[in-house]
Structure formats: structure tokens, C-alpha cells
Motif scaffolding. Structure first.
Motif, mmCIF file in Angstrom:
data_model
loop_
_atom_site.group_PDB
_atom_site.id
_atom_site.type_symbol
_atom_site.label_atom_id
_atom_site.label_comp_id
_atom_site.label_asym_id
_atom_site.label_seq_id
_atom_site.Cartn_x
_atom_site.Cartn_y
_atom_site.Cartn_z
ATOM 1 N N LYS A 10 -66.789 41.237 -91.461
ATOM 2 C CA LYS A 10 -67.703 40.455 -90.627
ATOM 3 C C LYS A 10 -66.944 39.450 -89.776
ATOM 4 C CE LYS A 10 -71.754 39.005 -89.207
ATOM 5 N NZ LYS A 10 -72.621 39.864 -88.360
ATOM 6 N N ALA A 11 -65.941 38.797 -90.365
ATOM 7 C CA ALA A 11 -65.137 37.831 -89.622
ATOM 8 C C ALA A 11 -64.390 38.511 -88.479
ATOM 9 C CB ALA A 11 -64.160 37.128 -90.559
ATOM 10 N N ILE A 12 -63.824 39.687 -88.757
ATOM 11 C CA ILE A 12 -63.092 40.412 -87.716
ATOM 12 C C ILE A 12 -64.045 40.894 -86.625
ATOM 13 C CG2 ILE A 12 -61.764 42.514 -87.253
ATOM 14 C CD1 ILE A 12 -60.461 42.131 -90.005
ATOM 15 N N GLU A 13 -65.229 41.329 -87.013
ATOM 16 C CA GLU A 13 -66.233 41.763 -86.027
ATOM 17 C C GLU A 13 -66.540 40.642 -85.038
ATOM 18 O OE1 GLU A 13 -71.052 42.374 -85.970
ATOM 19 O OE2 GLU A 13 -69.978 42.939 -87.789
ATOM 20 N N ILE A 14 -66.754 39.436 -85.544
ATOM 21 C CA ILE A 14 -67.066 38.305 -84.668
ATOM 22 C C ILE A 14 -65.838 37.926 -83.838
ATOM 23 C CG2 ILE A 14 -67.678 35.862 -84.636
ATOM 24 C CD1 ILE A 14 -69.422 36.410 -87.100
ATOM 25 N N ALA A 15 -64.656 37.934 -84.465
ATOM 26 C CA ALA A 15 -63.434 37.594 -83.741
ATOM 27 C C ALA A 15 -63.171 38.578 -82.606
ATOM 28 C CB ALA A 15 -62.246 37.569 -84.704
ATOM 29 N N GLU A 16 -63.413 39.860 -82.839
ATOM 30 C CA GLU A 16 -63.207 40.858 -81.787
ATOM 31 C C GLU A 16 -64.190 40.667 -80.643
ATOM 32 O OE1 GLU A 16 -61.253 44.576 -84.330
ATOM 33 O OE2 GLU A 16 -63.414 44.556 -83.923
ATOM 34 N N ALA A 17 -65.413 40.262 -80.962
ATOM 35 C CA ALA A 17 -66.391 39.985 -79.902
ATOM 36 C C ALA A 17 -65.923 38.824 -79.033
ATOM 37 C CB ALA A 17 -67.753 39.680 -80.514
ATOM 38 N N ILE A 18 -65.355 37.792 -79.667
ATOM 39 C CA ILE A 18 -64.838 36.653 -78.910
ATOM 40 C C ILE A 18 -63.608 37.047 -78.110
ATOM 41 C CG2 ILE A 18 -63.768 34.377 -79.143
ATOM 42 C CD1 ILE A 18 -65.542 33.967 -81.629
ATOM 43 N N ALA A 19 -62.731 37.861 -78.723
ATOM 44 C CA ALA A 19 -61.493 38.269 -78.054
ATOM 45 C C ALA A 19 -61.753 39.072 -76.791
ATOM 46 C CB ALA A 19 -60.629 39.077 -79.018
ATOM 47 N N ALA A 20 -62.930 39.669 -76.684
ATOM 48 C CA ALA A 20 -63.269 40.458 -75.496
ATOM 49 C C ALA A 20 -63.719 39.593 -74.325
ATOM 50 C CB ALA A 20 -64.367 41.465 -75.836
ATOM 51 N N LYS A 21 -63.923 38.306 -74.555
ATOM 52 C CA LYS A 21 -64.379 37.403 -73.500
ATOM 53 C C LYS A 21 -63.202 36.910 -72.660
ATOM 54 C CE LYS A 21 -68.374 37.541 -75.703
ATOM 55 N NZ LYS A 21 -69.458 38.449 -75.261
ATOM 56 N N SER A 22 -63.521 36.184 -71.599
ATOM 57 C CA SER A 22 -62.491 35.527 -70.798
ATOM 58 C C SER A 22 -61.799 34.479 -71.657
ATOM 59 C CB SER A 22 -63.122 34.855 -69.581
ATOM 60 O OG SER A 22 -62.251 33.874 -69.037
ATOM 61 N N ILE A 23 -60.483 34.611 -71.835
ATOM 62 C CA ILE A 23 -59.765 33.664 -72.677
ATOM 63 C C ILE A 23 -59.796 32.266 -72.075
ATOM 64 C CG2 ILE A 23 -57.484 34.091 -71.657
ATOM 65 C CD1 ILE A 23 -56.368 33.838 -74.567
ATOM 66 N N ALA A 24 -59.813 32.166 -70.729
ATOM 67 C CA ALA A 24 -59.880 30.855 -70.086
ATOM 68 C C ALA A 24 -61.194 30.163 -70.418
ATOM 69 C CB ALA A 24 -59.718 31.004 -68.577
ATOM 70 N N ALA A 25 -62.292 30.925 -70.368
ATOM 71 C CA ALA A 25 -63.597 30.339 -70.681
ATOM 72 C C ALA A 25 -63.694 29.967 -72.149
ATOM 73 C CB ALA A 25 -64.701 31.324 -70.309
ATOM 74 N N VAL A 26 -63.198 30.838 -73.036
ATOM 75 C CA VAL A 26 -63.267 30.564 -74.474
ATOM 76 C C VAL A 26 -62.481 29.301 -74.816
ATOM 77 C CG1 VAL A 26 -62.520 31.406 -76.733
ATOM 78 C CG2 VAL A 26 -63.742 32.928 -75.185
ATOM 79 N N ARG A 27 -61.292 29.164 -74.257
ATOM 80 C CA ARG A 27 -60.484 27.979 -74.545
ATOM 81 C C ARG A 27 -61.174 26.711 -74.042
ATOM 82 N NH1 ARG A 27 -54.205 29.744 -73.166
ATOM 83 N NH2 ARG A 27 -53.990 31.280 -74.839
ATOM 84 N N ALA A 28 -61.751 26.787 -72.845
ATOM 85 C CA ALA A 28 -62.440 25.618 -72.290
ATOM 86 C C ALA A 28 -63.647 25.237 -73.144
ATOM 87 C CB ALA A 28 -62.864 25.904 -70.855
ATOM 88 N N ILE A 29 -64.394 26.250 -73.606
ATOM 89 C CA ILE A 29 -65.567 25.979 -74.438
ATOM 90 C C ILE A 29 -65.152 25.320 -75.744
ATOM 91 C CG2 ILE A 29 -67.376 27.086 -75.811
ATOM 92 C CD1 ILE A 29 -67.618 29.129 -73.473
ATOM 93 N N LYS A 30 -64.095 25.843 -76.382
ATOM 94 C CA LYS A 30 -63.661 25.253 -77.649
ATOM 95 C C LYS A 30 -63.160 23.827 -77.446
ATOM 96 C CE LYS A 30 -60.754 25.440 -81.664
ATOM 97 N NZ LYS A 30 -60.029 26.227 -82.665
#
Length: 263
Positions: free
Chosen positions: A194-214
Motif C-alpha cells: 500500500k505504501a509503495i502504491e501511494i509512493a508510485e502515484a506521487i512519483a508520477a506527478k511533476s516533481i517540481a510541483a510535489v516539492r513545492a507542495i511539501k
């Protein structure tokens, strides 16, 4: 798999942009000075590796704890000055972990007492086994439970936090899910998938946007809504000039998967 000798107490496997980090210090993954030093090297590696887009923190199947808190044998050697120095050093490492530029997901398949509960709270998302428990047992070691102060930033009910740190009692994963501390409670064998499933969903996003959101979310934890919102708006203004902004919107409009920079 990165050789365990690279980080001594951690193993790292990279799959589809997800770094599965497994802590390995039998029997309970106690947090010694050497473990924190190893974690610091691991953080350096993650920050320097562009292929890593999300991190899952897990333990081995045979471990007796996910993370078992501070090493009590080490505690016996401390006096007031050395305890102060230990706090100062550890906080430099835990602050780096909390502010890691990649999202972190705790795959808590075993108990997480003391420092284990604190490390889970530092992660962005927590997946826990229905058999796992969490606790802040410092009071039973004649300590203040100062680490419990980290829990107050999570907006858990104050009476509930005070009960945990004053009694040292165990809180079940389902109890903490009720209070919003845990995202998903699943059977033990499903925690890591389950953890990997969620991590893979996040990894498919724009890394720039994910970093800014975090970064914006972490800042809001510290400074509050008004200042945090202003910074989040500034991050969005910067993202408009980046390569992923138009691609994300065009991909949605054209009903296709986006192709983000860095892939």
C-alpha cells in the motif's frame, strides 16, 4: 538495491522513482548515535539522486519494532551535558528528514514506540498494520517525553496527547486512525504494498510541483495559515514559469498522460 554498507543501518531499493528504505538494526531498530549518522548519509544520497521522487520507510519482516525509539544502553552513559549535546545533534538530523525534498511514506508494519512514533509523525503519509501500536513511553524511563512535543503540531486532541505522554500507554493503529494520525490501517502483509502504491502515484506527478507542495505544507505547520498561504501562492507563481506547468494542463485537456521534465 544499494549495498547496506553504504549506509550501515539502512538498505535502499529504487523502483519506478520510489526509494524503499529499510531500517536494519536488530532486534528493535533502536536509534543510536550511529544510526543517526547513517541516516544523515542516507539523506545526503536521497537529496543528490534525481531519480528518487518519493521515499517509503519500512522495516524488515522479522524486526520486533518498526523503529524502537532511542537506544537505552546509550542512555545509560549520558549526563546532563551529554544529553543536551545528543538532543542538539539529533535535531539537526530529524529536521533534515522532516524537510526532505521528497515526500515520505511510513510503512509501519510493527510497533512504533517513542522515537518510532516521532519518526512516523515526520512522514507525510502513514500506513500502519492493524496489529501495530504507537506510544510515547519516556515517562517510564524517568524522562520528560519531550519528543512528544512534536505531536502537538499535528493538531491531535490535546487531552489525548497528554494522556499518551503522561501514562506512556500504547495507542492502537485504529485508535490513531480515528484521530487522523494515520492515513490507512491495513493487514500487516499489505502495509508495504500500500505504501509503495501511494509512493508510485506521487512519483508520477511533476516533481517540481510535489516539492513545492511539501515545502509549503511543512512551512504552514510552523508559521500558520496566513504566512503559509502567501508562500504557497509564491511557489505557484514560480511553477508557472517551469517546464511542467503547461504540460500538465495540456495533458489533461488532451486526455493523455503528461510527460514531465526529468523523466
Amino acid at each position: 538495491m544499494v549495498a547496506s554498507s553504504a549506509f550501515e543501518f539502512f538498505q535502499l531499493e529504487l523502483r519506478s522513482g520510489v526509494a524503499v528504505v529499510t531500517i536494519d538494526r536488530p532486534p528493535v531498530n533502536a536509534l543510536s548515535r550511529e544510526v543517526y549518522e547513517s541516516l544523515s548519509r542516507l539523506i545526503d544520497h536521497i537529496e543528490a539522486t534525481e531519480e528518487i521522487r518519493a521515499v517509503v520507510l519500512a522495516c524488515k519482516a522479522e524486526a520486533k519494532a518498526w523503529i524502537g525509539g532511542g537506544d537505552l544502553n546509550e542512555f545509560l552513559t549520558l549526563n546532563s551535558q551529554r544529553r543536551r549535546e545528543r538532543h542538539a545533534y539529533i535535531e539537526t538530523i530529524t529536521d533534515r528528514f522532516y524537510n526532505l525534498s521528497r515526500p515520505t511514506i511510513a510503512a509501519v508494519s510493527m510497533p512504533a514506540p517513542g522515537g518510532g512514533m516521532v519518526f512516523a509523525s515526520f512522514c507525510d503519509i502513514i500506513i500502519a498494520a492493524d496489529t501495530a501500536f504507537f506510544s510515547m513511553p519516556e515517562v517510564d524511563r524517568s524522562l520528560t517525553g519531550g519528543a512528544g512535543a512534536y505531536l502537538f503540531r499535528l493538531h491531535l486532541p490535546v487531552p489525548f496527547i497528554r494522556e499518551l505522554i503522561l501514562t506512556g500507554r500504547k495507542a492502537t493503529a485504529r485508535e490513531l486512525h480515528h484521530f487522523g494520525f494515520i492515513n490507512h490501517v491495513v493487514p500487516k502483509e499489505d502495509v508495504l504494498p500500500k505504501a509503495i502504491e501511494i509512493a508510485e502515484a506521487i512519483a508520477a506527478k511533476s516533481i517540481a510541483a510535489v516539492r513545492a507542495i511539501k515545502q509549503g505544507a511543512n512551512l504552514m505547520d510552523r508559521v500558520g495559515w496566513d504566512e503559509g498561504r502567501a508562500v504557497a501562492h509564491r511557489f505557484s507563481e514560480e511553477l508557472v514559469s517551469g517546464p511542467d506547468y503547461k504540460e500538465a494542463i495540456l495533458a489533461f485537456l488532451e486526455k493523455r498522460k503528461p510527460s514531465f521534465a526529468g523523466r
